[in-house]
Design a protein around this motif. Structure first.
Motif, PDB file in Angstrom:
ATOM      1  N   ASP A 138      28.428  -1.694  46.305  1.00 51.02           N
ATOM      2  CA  ASP A 138      27.982  -2.896  45.599  1.00 51.02           C
ATOM      3  C   ASP A 138      26.464  -3.062  45.635  1.00 51.02           C
ATOM      4  OD1 ASP A 138      27.724  -3.500  48.263  1.00 51.02           O
ATOM      5  OD2 ASP A 138      28.751  -5.441  48.155  1.00 51.02           O
ATOM      6  N   GLN A 139      25.764  -2.090  46.239  1.00 50.30           N
ATOM      7  CA  GLN A 139      24.302  -2.125  46.275  1.00 50.30           C
ATOM      8  C   GLN A 139      23.736  -1.326  45.104  1.00 50.30           C
ATOM      9  OE1 GLN A 139      21.653  -3.449  48.527  1.00 50.30           O
ATOM     10  NE2 GLN A 139      20.792  -2.909  46.535  1.00 50.30           N
ATOM     11  N   ASP A 140      23.036  -2.006  44.211  1.00 45.59           N
ATOM     12  CA  ASP A 140      22.422  -1.303  43.085  1.00 45.59           C
ATOM     13  C   ASP A 140      21.174  -0.542  43.543  1.00 45.59           C
ATOM     14  OD1 ASP A 140      23.980  -1.802  40.683  1.00 45.59           O
ATOM     15  OD2 ASP A 140      23.520  -3.913  41.048  1.00 45.59           O
ATOM     16  N   ILE A 141      21.000   0.663  42.979  1.00 47.43           N
ATOM     17  CA  ILE A 141      19.879   1.546  43.327  1.00 47.43           C
ATOM     18  C   ILE A 141      19.230   2.013  42.036  1.00 47.43           C
ATOM     19  CG2 ILE A 141      19.221   3.743  44.410  1.00 47.43           C
ATOM     20  CD1 ILE A 141      21.821   3.480  46.106  1.00 47.43           C
ATOM     21  N   ASP A 162      20.719  16.274  42.176  1.00 49.49           N
ATOM     22  CA  ASP A 162      20.534  16.387  43.624  1.00 49.49           C
ATOM     23  C   ASP A 162      20.847  15.089  44.354  1.00 49.49           C
ATOM     24  OD1 ASP A 162      19.788  19.034  43.447  1.00 49.49           O
ATOM     25  OD2 ASP A 162      17.634  18.626  43.454  1.00 49.49           O
ATOM     26  N   VAL A 163      20.889  13.986  43.619  1.00 48.04           N
ATOM     27  CA  VAL A 163      21.234  12.699  44.243  1.00 48.04           C
ATOM     28  C   VAL A 163      22.590  12.197  43.749  1.00 48.04           C
ATOM     29  CG1 VAL A 163      18.831  12.091  44.646  1.00 48.04           C
ATOM     30  CG2 VAL A 163      19.935  11.331  42.531  1.00 48.04           C
ATOM     31  N   GLY A 164      23.360  13.090  43.108  1.00 44.72           N
ATOM     32  CA  GLY A 164      24.727  12.768  42.706  1.00 44.72           C
ATOM     33  C   GLY A 164      24.890  12.163  41.332  1.00 44.72           C
ATOM     34  N   ASN A 201      26.683   2.411  40.755  1.00 41.45           N
ATOM     35  CA  ASN A 201      25.619   1.596  41.342  1.00 41.45           C
ATOM     36  C   ASN A 201      24.232   2.228  41.268  1.00 41.45           C
ATOM     37  OD1 ASN A 201      26.285   3.635  43.207  1.00 41.45           O
ATOM     38  ND2 ASN A 201      25.525   2.408  44.925  1.00 41.45           N
ATOM     39  N   MET A 202      24.069   3.323  40.510  1.00 45.41           N
ATOM     40  CA  MET A 202      22.773   4.003  40.567  1.00 45.41           C
ATOM     41  C   MET A 202      22.312   4.524  39.209  1.00 45.41           C
ATOM     42  SD  MET A 202      21.452   6.841  43.336  1.00 45.41           S
ATOM     43  CE  MET A 202      22.656   8.121  42.945  1.00 45.41           C
ATOM     44  N   THR A 203      21.021   4.359  38.950  1.00 38.92           N
ATOM     45  CA  THR A 203      20.326   4.973  37.831  1.00 38.92           C
ATOM     46  C   THR A 203      18.884   5.187  38.291  1.00 38.92           C
ATOM     47  OG1 THR A 203      19.888   4.848  35.452  1.00 38.92           O
ATOM     48  CG2 THR A 203      19.587   2.829  36.703  1.00 38.92           C
ATOM     49  N   GLY A 204      18.018   5.658  37.377  1.00 38.65           N
ATOM     50  CA  GLY A 204      16.630   5.840  37.793  1.00 38.65           C
ATOM     51  C   GLY A 204      15.841   6.708  36.843  1.00 38.65           C
ATOM     52  N   THR A 205      14.692   7.156  37.321  1.00 43.27           N
ATOM     53  CA  THR A 205      13.780   7.947  36.500  1.00 43.27           C
ATOM     54  C   THR A 205      13.530   9.309  37.137  1.00 43.27           C
ATOM     55  OG1 THR A 205      11.829   6.994  37.578  1.00 43.27           O
ATOM     56  CG2 THR A 205      12.636   5.903  35.594  1.00 43.27           C
ATOM     57  N   SER A 206      13.444  10.295  36.281  1.00 41.05           N
ATOM     58  CA  SER A 206      13.240  11.673  36.725  1.00 41.05           C
ATOM     59  C   SER A 206      11.894  12.188  36.242  1.00 41.05           C
ATOM     60  CB  SER A 206      14.361  12.566  36.179  1.00 41.05           C
ATOM     61  OG  SER A 206      14.083  13.931  36.410  1.00 41.05           O
ATOM     62  N   ASP A 207      11.156  12.835  37.150  1.00 37.39           N
ATOM     63  CA  ASP A 207       9.919  13.523  36.765  1.00 37.39           C
ATOM     64  C   ASP A 207      10.282  14.987  36.542  1.00 37.39           C
ATOM     65  OD1 ASP A 207      10.446  13.754  39.531  1.00 37.39           O
ATOM     66  OD2 ASP A 207       8.374  14.327  39.966  1.00 37.39           O
ATOM     67  N   GLU A 261      17.718  -8.999  35.656  1.00 38.93           N
ATOM     68  CA  GLU A 261      17.771 -10.047  34.629  1.00 38.93           C
ATOM     69  C   GLU A 261      19.140 -10.191  33.979  1.00 38.93           C
ATOM     70  OE1 GLU A 261      13.074  -9.646  33.241  1.00 38.93           O
ATOM     71  OE2 GLU A 261      14.680  -8.837  31.980  1.00 38.93           O
ATOM     72  N   THR A 262      19.867  -9.078  33.870  1.00 33.71           N
ATOM     73  CA  THR A 262      21.135  -9.109  33.133  1.00 33.71           C
ATOM     74  C   THR A 262      22.364  -9.123  34.027  1.00 33.71           C
ATOM     75  OG1 THR A 262      21.354  -6.695  33.010  1.00 33.71           O
ATOM     76  CG2 THR A 262      20.040  -7.769  31.290  1.00 33.71           C
ATOM     77  N   GLY A 263      22.207  -8.692  35.279  1.00 30.89           N
ATOM     78  CA  GLY A 263      23.358  -8.605  36.158  1.00 30.89           C
ATOM     79  C   GLY A 263      24.203  -7.368  35.930  1.00 30.89           C
ATOM     80  N   LEU A 264      23.777  -6.489  35.016  1.00 30.62           N
ATOM     81  CA  LEU A 264      24.495  -5.238  34.788  1.00 30.62           C
ATOM     82  C   LEU A 264      24.413  -4.347  36.026  1.00 30.62           C
ATOM     83  CD1 LEU A 264      23.237  -4.385  31.182  1.00 30.62           C
ATOM     84  CD2 LEU A 264      25.566  -5.070  31.814  1.00 30.62           C
ATOM     85  N   ARG A 265      25.446  -3.558  36.252  1.00 28.53           N
ATOM     86  CA  ARG A 265      25.382  -2.565  37.316  1.00 28.53           C
ATOM     87  C   ARG A 265      24.378  -1.478  36.920  1.00 28.53           C
ATOM     88  NH1 ARG A 265      28.900  -2.258  41.316  1.00 28.53           N
ATOM     89  NH2 ARG A 265      26.963  -1.594  42.316  1.00 28.53           N
ATOM     90  N   ALA A 266      23.670  -0.964  37.912  1.00 29.75           N
ATOM     91  CA  ALA A 266      22.652   0.048  37.640  1.00 29.75           C
ATOM     92  C   ALA A 266      23.249   1.253  36.918  1.00 29.75           C
ATOM     93  CB  ALA A 266      21.994   0.488  38.943  1.00 29.75           C
ATOM     94  N   GLY A 267      24.473   1.629  37.288  1.00 24.98           N
ATOM     95  CA  GLY A 267      25.096   2.808  36.708  1.00 24.98           C
ATOM     96  C   GLY A 267      25.418   2.679  35.233  1.00 24.98           C
TER      97      GLY A 267
END
Length: 212
Positions: free
Chosen positions: A19-22, A32-34, A41-47, A184-190
């Motif tokens: 339940d922890q968003d990342i 490499d991070v799955g 619960n996870m999204t992000g940016t890749s270089d 702002e939206t409450g959406l899950r990161a994933g």
């Protein structure tokens, strides 16, 4: 939580509850991070380091290059990924990649010395350990007239000759935008698609270029 780099994101992902968003930042290879499993619960940016463009750059700066030296920490999955990508490109061009592994930044200087006489150029891929010890590598390389080509603008600012770098301001802004959407939206990161920023920026340190 906003972890920065592959090792930090791996550590956070291992202990964070579902339940922890990342929203991670600066992860070279998201698998490499799955992320291949698209966790909820996870999204992000890749270089996305442009390895091919950096090998092009090496051949432009050192036209007669045969042996490329690469120091890396095999304990960093992002670094191992970078070595695999680089080796495939180098092999296809009939060049030789000379590899030395280190366990920590304190070993970088000795690793660089061990390659003197065996390589025409040093290449720094997406290795946090080597980047953190870039001054030690540069000192040894330049004492022996060997250029150092990097993959990131920070290493060039610190003295590497040149790089085709990711624009890390874009990476950071994209991570900030994803984080804001979650808050702002409450959406899950994933539920938000990760953002990939490909290296496309040529940076040159002219004073370092003059040294070699």
């Amino acid at each position: 939580i906003v972890p920065v780099s592959t090792p930090v994101t791996q550590a956070v992902a291992q202990v964070a509850p579902r339940d922890q968003d990342i929203v991670f930042s600066t992860v070279t290879n998201p698998d490499d991070v799955g992320m291949q499993n698209r966790p909820e619960n996870m999204t992000g940016t890749s270089d996305a380091v442009n390895y091919e463009a950096n090998i092009d750059l090496i051949q432009q700066i050192v036209p007669k290059v045969s042996n490329i030296g690469m120091i890396y920490n095999s304990g960093e999955r992002n670094s191992q990924f970078g070595v695999e990508q680089t080796k495939a490109i180098v092999d296809a061009r009939g060049l030789n990649l000379v590899l030395v592994t280190v366990a920590n930044s304190g070993e970088v200087s000795d690793a660089a010395r061990s390659l003197i006489g065996s390589v025409d150029v040093f290449y720094v891929g997406s290795d946090n350990t080597v980047v953190s010890a870039i001054e030690a590598l540069l000192s040894t390389a330049y004492e022996n007239g060997i250029p150092v080509i990097a993959s990131d603008i920070g290493s060039v600012q610190n003295g590497a000759v040149a790089a085709i770098s990711v624009d890390y301001e874009k990476v950071g802004r994209a991570a900030g935008e994803l984080t804001a959407k979650v808050l702002e939206t409450g959406l899950r990161a994933g539920s938000l698609d990760p953002v990939v920023v490909v290296g496309d920026t040529l940076v040159i340190n002219r004073s370092s270029l003059e040294k070699i």
